[in-house]
Design a protein around this motif. Sequence first.
Motif, PDB file in Angstrom:
ATOM      1  N   LYS A   1       3.373  11.333   0.641  1.00 10.61           N
ATOM      2  CA  LYS A   1       4.542  10.624   0.125  1.00 10.61           C
ATOM      3  C   LYS A   1       5.742  10.693   1.058  1.00 10.61           C
ATOM      4  CE  LYS A   1       2.644   9.179  -3.661  1.00 10.61           C
ATOM      5  NZ  LYS A   1       2.287   7.743  -3.758  1.00 10.61           N
TER       6      LYS A   1
ATOM      7  N   GLU B   1     -10.990   3.061   6.776  1.00 11.67           N
ATOM      8  CA  GLU B   1     -11.777   3.250   5.564  1.00 11.67           C
ATOM      9  C   GLU B   1     -13.067   2.458   5.590  1.00 11.67           C
ATOM     10  OE1 GLU B   1      -9.244   2.255   2.330  1.00 11.67           O
ATOM     11  OE2 GLU B   1      -7.905   3.962   2.634  1.00 11.67           O
TER      12      GLU B   1
ATOM     13  N   TYR C   1       0.829  -1.216   0.000  1.00 11.48           N
ATOM     14  CA  TYR C   1       0.000   0.000   0.000  1.00 11.48           C
ATOM     15  C   TYR C   1       0.857   1.257   0.000  1.00 11.48           C
ATOM     16  CZ  TYR C   1      -3.485   3.455   1.378  1.00 11.48           C
ATOM     17  OH  TYR C   1      -4.292   4.567   1.421  1.00 11.48           O
TER      18      TYR C   1
ATOM     19  N   CYS D   1       5.340   8.031   3.596  1.00  8.48           N
ATOM     20  CA  CYS D   1       5.610   6.713   3.005  1.00  8.48           C
ATOM     21  C   CYS D   1       7.117   6.510   2.842  1.00  8.48           C
ATOM     22  CB  CYS D   1       4.914   6.580   1.653  1.00  8.48           C
ATOM     23  SG  CYS D   1       3.112   6.547   1.757  1.00  8.48           S
TER      24      CYS D   1
ATOM     25  N   SER E   1       2.249   2.059  -3.383  1.00  2.94           N
ATOM     26  CA  SER E   1       1.323   2.099  -4.516  1.00  2.94           C
ATOM     27  C   SER E   1       0.956   3.540  -4.882  1.00  2.94           C
ATOM     28  CB  SER E   1       0.054   1.319  -4.186  1.00  2.94           C
ATOM     29  OG  SER E   1      -0.737   2.016  -3.232  1.00  2.94           O
ATOM     30  N   ASP E   2       0.512   3.720  -6.123  1.00  2.00           N
ATOM     31  CA  ASP E   2       0.064   5.041  -6.581  1.00  2.00           C
ATOM     32  C   ASP E   2      -1.259   5.445  -5.930  1.00  2.00           C
ATOM     33  OD1 ASP E   2       2.261   5.220  -8.230  1.00  2.00           O
ATOM     34  OD2 ASP E   2       1.216   4.349  -9.967  1.00  2.00           O
ATOM     35  N   ASP E   3      -2.002   4.464  -5.417  1.00  2.00           N
ATOM     36  CA  ASP E   3      -3.313   4.743  -4.813  1.00  2.00           C
ATOM     37  C   ASP E   3      -3.216   5.113  -3.333  1.00  2.00           C
ATOM     38  OD1 ASP E   3      -4.523   4.106  -7.230  1.00  2.00           O
ATOM     39  OD2 ASP E   3      -4.700   1.986  -6.709  1.00  2.00           O
ATOM     40  N   CYS E   4      -2.033   5.069  -2.776  1.00  2.00           N
ATOM     41  CA  CYS E   4      -1.868   5.328  -1.340  1.00  2.00           C
ATOM     42  C   CYS E   4      -2.268   6.763  -1.008  1.00  2.00           C
ATOM     43  CB  CYS E   4      -0.421   5.068  -0.932  1.00  2.00           C
ATOM     44  SG  CYS E   4      -0.110   5.334   0.822  1.00  2.00           S
ATOM     45  N   GLU E   5      -3.094   6.932   0.019  1.00  2.34           N
ATOM     46  CA  GLU E   5      -3.570   8.251   0.443  1.00  2.34           C
ATOM     47  C   GLU E   5      -2.673   8.890   1.500  1.00  2.34           C
ATOM     48  OE1 GLU E   5      -7.748   8.473   1.435  1.00  2.34           O
ATOM     49  OE2 GLU E   5      -8.149   6.669   0.260  1.00  2.34           O
TER      50      GLU E   5
END
Length: 333
Positions: free
Chosen positions: A176, A299, A166, A179, A169-173
């Motif tokens: 950055k 979520e 996660y 992360c 990933s590009d979808d991680c909310e």
Amino acid sequence: MLDTTIRGADFQTKTLHGGTVGGVQLITGNAQTTDGRKLPYKIVLKTQKKWQRYSDPDSWRREYDFYKSNFGALFSESFRWPECYHAEMNEEENETQIWMEYIDGISGVDLTGDMYERAAEALGRFQGKLYAEQPAFLQNLTNLSKAEYMKNFYLHYRSWKRVYDYIRSDDCEIPKHLCSMLIDIDDSADEIINRIEKLPIVLCHRDFWVANLIHSNGKTILIDWDTAGWGYLGEDLASLIADEADVEHMVEYYRRCIPAYYKGFSEYADFSHITDNCVYEMILLMFGYRLVEWFMNAESGNKLQETDDEKTLHIQTLQKIYEIRNEPSPESP
């Protein structure tokens, strides 16, 4: 508890906290003595059922084993656990019952910075004394968690693709830079763990967070000893600072608690050779991926506002850990 013969008692019960594998109840009432007096009482009953904690299968019965041993003799008046009045094991049901002292005091979110600092210093003093004296019976206790527990806990989380993938990933909310902080720890994990393993091994509580700390009349009482065992100097501070943290004061408590902890430890043992306390790294090893998991699980919340608030809290906690990274290392008092 009352130090006299009791012929009967009435009681009321109130659930304090607990989950599917155990529970804690406050029992109150009046006891009748054989000479006709009525004495009010408060007592806590903790019931613990058998369950399997990852890499620590006997933790469910550890508090019972501690209370049945001479472990209580290690404490001081200012840093202790609740007194135990009676403990029993139901072998058929794989269940323990511990009847213990009720502590009236301040805990959780109501703890002040001074109380944090006092708890950290008392913990350091407790661990320093045991480290210096090495009591023989403590070495012979068989049901203690192992020093590698923190490392195994981190590696277990890192191997979980759901959280590992996660943050990559590009979808991680998650922002950055947070992360990247977690990924940097992964990339340096072997070197970090090697540094941690050079620290002194001490007796750790391993669940040293605000819900398990009670400040009462200037003293620190510590509950829930089922994860206790051998660990590394400063490991418990990671929990104190980051586990369901007081986000607003998290960096401040990092600055205050580490010197206080070392001050207590230094009353019994020399730490002058330690130049790297590794508390920041321990925080990330223990809570980095857990905060990601909590963020992801939020979520699935039922109420949108509660879900957003929860996710925001986990992001704020990770942000404060990021800010701690740039703090000078507060090693000595």
